[in-house]
Design an enzyme around this catalytic site. Sequence first.
Site, PDB file in Angstrom:
ATOM      1  N   GLY A  29      28.329  52.952  27.560  1.00 59.08           N
ATOM      2  CA  GLY A  29      29.180  51.813  27.522  1.00 59.08           C
ATOM      3  C   GLY A  29      28.215  50.590  27.509  1.00 59.08           C
ATOM      4  O   GLY A  29      27.101  50.515  28.077  1.00 59.08           O
ATOM      5  N   GLY A  47      36.897  60.028  22.540  1.00 56.38           N
ATOM      6  CA  GLY A  47      35.534  60.071  21.772  1.00 56.38           C
ATOM      7  C   GLY A  47      34.995  61.329  22.137  1.00 56.38           C
ATOM      8  O   GLY A  47      35.648  62.297  22.775  1.00 56.38           O
ATOM      9  N   ILE A 105      33.192  62.253  25.028  1.00 56.89           N
ATOM     10  CA  ILE A 105      33.461  62.475  26.416  1.00 56.89           C
ATOM     11  C   ILE A 105      34.765  63.110  26.362  1.00 56.89           C
ATOM     12  O   ILE A 105      35.148  64.025  27.175  1.00 56.89           O
ATOM     13  CB  ILE A 105      33.220  61.352  27.310  1.00 56.89           C
ATOM     14  CG1 ILE A 105      31.673  61.070  27.273  1.00 56.89           C
ATOM     15  CG2 ILE A 105      33.559  61.698  28.506  1.00 56.89           C
ATOM     16  CD1 ILE A 105      31.366  59.561  28.071  1.00 56.89           C
ATOM     17  N   ARG A 132      35.376  52.674  33.099  1.00 59.22           N
ATOM     18  CA  ARG A 132      34.771  51.489  33.827  1.00 59.22           C
ATOM     19  C   ARG A 132      35.902  50.854  34.628  1.00 59.22           C
ATOM     20  O   ARG A 132      37.152  51.227  34.451  1.00 59.22           O
ATOM     21  CB  ARG A 132      34.628  50.385  32.850  1.00 59.22           C
ATOM     22  CG  ARG A 132      33.547  50.470  31.815  1.00 59.22           C
ATOM     23  CD  ARG A 132      32.200  50.421  32.742  1.00 59.22           C
ATOM     24  NE  ARG A 132      30.960  50.688  31.872  1.00 59.22           N
ATOM     25  CZ  ARG A 132      30.425  51.652  31.850  1.00 59.22           C
ATOM     26  NH1 ARG A 132      30.770  52.856  32.212  1.00 59.22           N
ATOM     27  NH2 ARG A 132      29.073  51.687  31.049  1.00 59.22           N
ATOM     28  N   ASP A 189      35.312  57.950  39.394  1.00 65.58           N
ATOM     29  CA  ASP A 189      33.960  57.722  39.347  1.00 65.58           C
ATOM     30  C   ASP A 189      33.324  56.273  39.172  1.00 65.58           C
ATOM     31  O   ASP A 189      32.376  55.607  39.466  1.00 65.58           O
ATOM     32  CB  ASP A 189      33.415  58.491  38.240  1.00 65.58           C
ATOM     33  CG  ASP A 189      31.745  58.490  38.252  1.00 65.58           C
ATOM     34  OD1 ASP A 189      31.209  58.790  39.474  1.00 65.58           O
ATOM     35  OD2 ASP A 189      31.244  58.651  37.209  1.00 65.58           O
ATOM     36  N   HIS A 203      29.782  56.245  40.845  1.00 61.79           N
ATOM     37  CA  HIS A 203      29.380  56.313  39.313  1.00 61.79           C
ATOM     38  C   HIS A 203      28.308  57.427  39.021  1.00 61.79           C
ATOM     39  O   HIS A 203      27.317  56.937  38.904  1.00 61.79           O
ATOM     40  CB  HIS A 203      28.944  54.851  39.201  1.00 61.79           C
ATOM     41  CG  HIS A 203      28.958  54.647  37.589  1.00 61.79           C
ATOM     42  ND1 HIS A 203      29.341  53.295  37.105  1.00 61.79           N
ATOM     43  CD2 HIS A 203      28.851  55.451  36.499  1.00 61.79           C
ATOM     44  CE1 HIS A 203      29.224  53.500  35.595  1.00 61.79           C
ATOM     45  NE2 HIS A 203      29.015  54.792  35.315  1.00 61.79           N
TER      46      HIS A 203
END
Length: 324
Positions: free
Chosen positions: A83, A160, A162, A242, A266, A290
């Site tokens: 990111g 995408g 992931i 995010r 997360d 995270h």
Amino acid sequence: MSPKRVLIVNGSYPVAGLDIFKKNNVETEVFPHMDYEQDFMEILKQNLNGYDGLIWNTKHRLTAEILDLAGPQLKAISAMASGIDNFDLDELKKRGIPLGNTPNVLNNAVADIAVGLLISAARKFKEGVSMIERNEWKFGVQWILGQDIAGSTVGIIGLGGIGQAVVRRLKGFDVSRFLYCGRSDKPEAKLLGVERVPLQELLEESDFVVLVCPLTNETRHLINADTLKMMKKNAVLVNIARGEIIDHVALYEALKNEQIFAAGLDVVSPEPIPADHPLLTLPNCYIIPHLGSATIETRNKMAVNAAKNIILAFEGKSMLYPTY
Ligand SMILES: O=C(O)C(=O)CO
């Protein structure tokens, strides 16, 4: 010619990445402060000047002010992340400073975390663990009942690398339907058996909603009071993207009122989340700090690729993973 110098921002850096710089005769300085420290940015601003490259491995925003303080000799910047929402991309483009990132190598690790959160939230791990800790283990046939993955519909927001890795993993769980939404048609979707639908349809039909999209102006608070209302009562929401993609006030209300079943996060906003944050009081909200890409192997690969990004730019070549 004196060697180029790179400042690596945020506490520590894997040796695998430092070795790449050493082999290429690039000097490195690891900025010794962690970005959750109170005066982190103030101290950093005083110590930024004069480097040829920056590895910006912090959630703090890289702005025009930072670039001014760094000085005109700055030739290359790399994130050590996929990111790049914390970079002023327009400013970097204007100044012609290349920015790299480290995608792909983290897909498996982050997808593992997504599946882990999905199961933990659906099967009420947090509630179960806290019952044990409070000496309240009271087994009964109706005690701590969760949601099945088998036979469910899973909606992926952002298919995408992931997102695709999440689908590949969940294929082993007898999911009945996979849906996705995103900015464009993904050619991989057909092979994976994932159907593209509008956001509202995905939210209305999914038993599991997994957020895997980048944070942009379009996705900020994509999950809000209105979109939470579209979700099923048994829905489990997973966020590995995010924190800002979810309006946390609205999520708190939806979880507290059992408008949706559970969430596994997360990522949150802010990070770190304060220990007295209301979301932490909810038994149906399972939060981890995270950890998406936090495996030894993955972080080593990210450090190597961030170093390669910088070195390639120093050589006047395109970065391994350029972002623009
Ligand atoms: O690489 C990133 O952007 C991540 O947040 C991984 O968890």
